[in-house]
Enzyme design. Structure first.
Site, PDB file in Angstrom:
ATOM      1  N   GLY A 194       0.824  -1.211   0.000  1.00  0.00           N
ATOM      2  CA  GLY A 194       0.000   0.000   0.000  1.00  0.00           C
ATOM      3  C   GLY A 194       0.857   1.259   0.000  1.00  0.00           C
ATOM      4  N   GLY A 217      -0.226   4.334  -0.011  1.00  0.00           N
ATOM      5  CA  GLY A 217      -1.072   5.465   0.372  1.00  0.00           C
ATOM      6  C   GLY A 217      -0.287   6.331   1.337  1.00  0.00           C
ATOM      7  CG  PHE A 218      -1.999   9.896   2.982  1.00  0.00           C
ATOM      8  CD1 PHE A 218      -1.331  11.083   2.738  1.00  0.00           C
ATOM      9  CD2 PHE A 218      -3.241   9.709   2.406  1.00  0.00           C
ATOM     10  CE1 PHE A 218      -1.892  12.069   1.942  1.00  0.00           C
ATOM     11  CE2 PHE A 218      -3.817  10.692   1.610  1.00  0.00           C
ATOM     12  CZ  PHE A 218      -3.139  11.868   1.374  1.00  0.00           C
ATOM     13  N   GLY A 219       0.081   6.161   4.613  1.00  0.00           N
ATOM     14  CA  GLY A 219       0.842   5.433   5.636  1.00  0.00           C
ATOM     15  C   GLY A 219       2.049   4.717   5.043  1.00  0.00           C
ATOM     16  CB  VAL A 256      -1.447  -8.106  -1.397  1.00  0.00           C
ATOM     17  CG1 VAL A 256      -1.416  -9.046  -0.197  1.00  0.00           C
ATOM     18  CG2 VAL A 256      -0.047  -7.650  -1.756  1.00  0.00           C
ATOM     19  CD  GLU A 275     -14.135  18.389   2.092  1.00  0.00           C
ATOM     20  OE1 GLU A 275     -13.347  19.087   2.725  1.00  0.00           O
ATOM     21  OE2 GLU A 275     -13.846  17.242   1.705  1.00  0.00           O
ATOM     22  CG  ASP A 305      -8.091   5.094   6.449  1.00  0.00           C
ATOM     23  OD1 ASP A 305      -7.644   5.801   7.370  1.00  0.00           O
ATOM     24  OD2 ASP A 305      -8.701   5.552   5.467  1.00  0.00           O
ATOM     25  CB  ALA A 338      -4.117  12.072   5.221  1.00  0.00           C
TER      26      ALA A 338
END
Ligand SMILES: Cc1cc2nc3c(=O)[nH]c(=O)nc-3n(C[C@H](O)[C@H](O)[C@H](O)COP(=O)(O)OP(=O)(O)OC[C@H]3O[C@@H](n4cnc5c(N)ncnc54)[C@H](O)[C@@H]3O)c2cc1C
Length: 424
Positions: A15, A17-19, A83, A175, A304, A320
């Site tokens: 992953g 992503g942010f992490g 995965v 939003e 997450d 995030a």
């Protein structure tokens, strides 16, 4: 005497992503070989995904190829693969094509997906927003609805085409609702001849008692008032009981609408199932204080896809900055363990919550300091531009926003993918 080389410690991160990306960045200089696996070839800035869905930004303004981001890190190999499991005994991650990768330390940062609370059949009528494909599909759907309304003679059908329902009034729902209302009120009116796009209905439905439940009472009351001022109908304390091709049902109301958008819930990626790890009701792995998976000190999970309590006892929010802090912590843990030291427990620091409602309308909750209106909107904009990666993206997004600010024109109003036929 020939000495056998010491095998390098293999870290696999699933992953980007942010992490996951933060873990990779923070492992720079560590005596490890890193492999970054992702099923997409890009890192996505999800906080601005709704702007792609509402034709404000182009896809390339909020996403970056992972290979490009990691190009200067010779210690990292990028693998484009999905995965589907982990062989914990053999220490291998397993791919959907039968291939796999060995690891010494595994970091799972696979994020979350939509949750329909046991009604997965609603997804095809009320899609959510998680990927670039979701955003461009939604953009197409919104723009096609106006196009179809323009040549529709049946007033009932025209009204349904011009009704946009957003389910869930968290930051994403708010939003989306605010931006669709502004699109209909300010961007589109002059371009259509037979319909008045200002008559479009934007309905935001929330099961709870207020919008932006994560913010303080006064900020959420302000957000509701601001939404109503720009033309959004806010429906509170109504749980949706059906989503179908004709519209949505809540309470005793059956609302005909051709565009439904799901912003009501998330479920973790299946990482907990891959490991048979303890998980909460949303499928998030209940990680140990150091973010390792119970029973597997060699596996960490972050972002997450996990749940862990913050200092105040409440769960760390799925945002995030939390994923990035966890990525940073895990990189430090891996380095500490390789140096023979132990790993500290993770401590979350909440910097604040931000949400945009519309042009010059935003709310910011920094705890003691609460901001609203135009000042909050400018800070929101500057913060988001700051967190984008690279000067080109920052300049491009800043220019797109200034253009919308000055002219109400949105550059990404392109209907792509498929013909002029509406699918439902
Ligand atoms: C529409 C929207 C708006 C948001 N707005 C905000 C906001 O304003 N502020 C804020 O702070 N947060 C916001 N968030 C939340 C924030 O984006 C997440 O908390 C954050 O992305 C979590 O980071 P992560 O690393 O856990 O997962 P992600 O960033 O989601 O990354 C997960 C990565 O794992 C990859 N992956 C998943 N499964 C597999 C698999 N099986 N095989 C290989 N790769 C896989 C994915 O492709 C992805 O790249 C928003 C989220 C959404 C969806």
């Amino acid at each position: 005497m020939i000495s056998t080389p010491v095998p390098v410690h293999r870290v696999v991160i699933v992953g980007a992503g942010f992490g996951g990306l933060e873990t990779a960045y923070r492992l720079a200089g560590a005596p490890v070989e890193v492999t970054m696996v992702d099923r997409r070839n890009h890192h996505l800035f999800q906080p601005l995904l709704y702007q792609v869905a509402t034709a404000s930004l182009a896809t390339s303004e909020i996403a970056w190829p992972i290979r490009y981001l990691l190009r200067d890190r010779r210690d990292i190999t990028t693998v484009f693969a999905t995965v589907t499991g982990v062989d914990t005994a053999g220490r291998r991650v397993l791919f959907d094509d039968g291939d796999g990768l060995p690891y010494d330390t595994l970091v799972l940062a696979t994020g979350a997906r939509h949750a329909y609370f046991g009604h997965d059949e609603w997804e095809k009528f009320a899609p959510g927003l998680k990927t670039l494909e979701d955003a461009t599909t939604l953009r197409r759907h919104i723009l096609v609805a106006f196009e179809r309304a323009e040549r529709e003679d049946d007033p009932k059908l025209r009204a349904a085409l011009m009704t946009f329902v957003i389910i869930g009034a968290g930051p994403t729902g708010v939003e989306l609702a605010g931006t669709i209302a502004e699109l209909a009120q300010h961007t589109l009116p002059g371009d259509f001849r037979r319909i008045d796009t200002r008559k479009a209905r934007v309905v935001l439905i929330e099961a709870g008692p207020r919008v932006l439940a994560g913010f303080s009472d006064d900020l959420s009351a302000y957000a509701q008032h601001a939404l109503e001022r720009i033309g959004v109908e806010v429906v509170l304390q109504q749980a949706v009981t059906d989503c179908n091709a004709d519209g949505v049902v809540y309470g005793n109301t059956r609302l005909a609408a051709r565009t439904l958008i799901w912003a009501a819930g998330v479920r973790a990626s299946p990482a907990a199932e891959w490991l048979a790890a303890p998980a909460d009701r949303a499928g998030r792995i209940e990680v140990k204080p150091d973010l390792s998976v119970p029973g597997h000190p060699e596996i960490f999970a972050i972002g997450d896809t996990v749940t862990i309590a913050a200092g105040d006892g409440k769960p760390v929010p799925g945002i995030a900055p939390a994923a990035k802090q966890q990525g940073r912590h895990v990189a430090a843990c891996i380095k500490a363990k390789l140096a023979g030291r132990s790993c500290e427990p993770f401590r979350y620091k909440h910097a604040g919550s931000l949400a945009q409602i519309g042009k010059r309308l935003a709310v910011i909750d920094f705890g003691k300091l609460k901001l609203r209106g135009a000042i909050a909107w400018w800070i929101w904009g500057i913060a988001h531009i700051y967190f984008l990666i690279g000067l080109r993206h920052r300049l491009s997004v800043a220019l797109s926003w200034l253009w919308i600010y000055a002219r109400d024109q949105r550059a990404a109003r392109l209907i792509t993918q498929g013909s002029s036929k509406v699918t439902r």
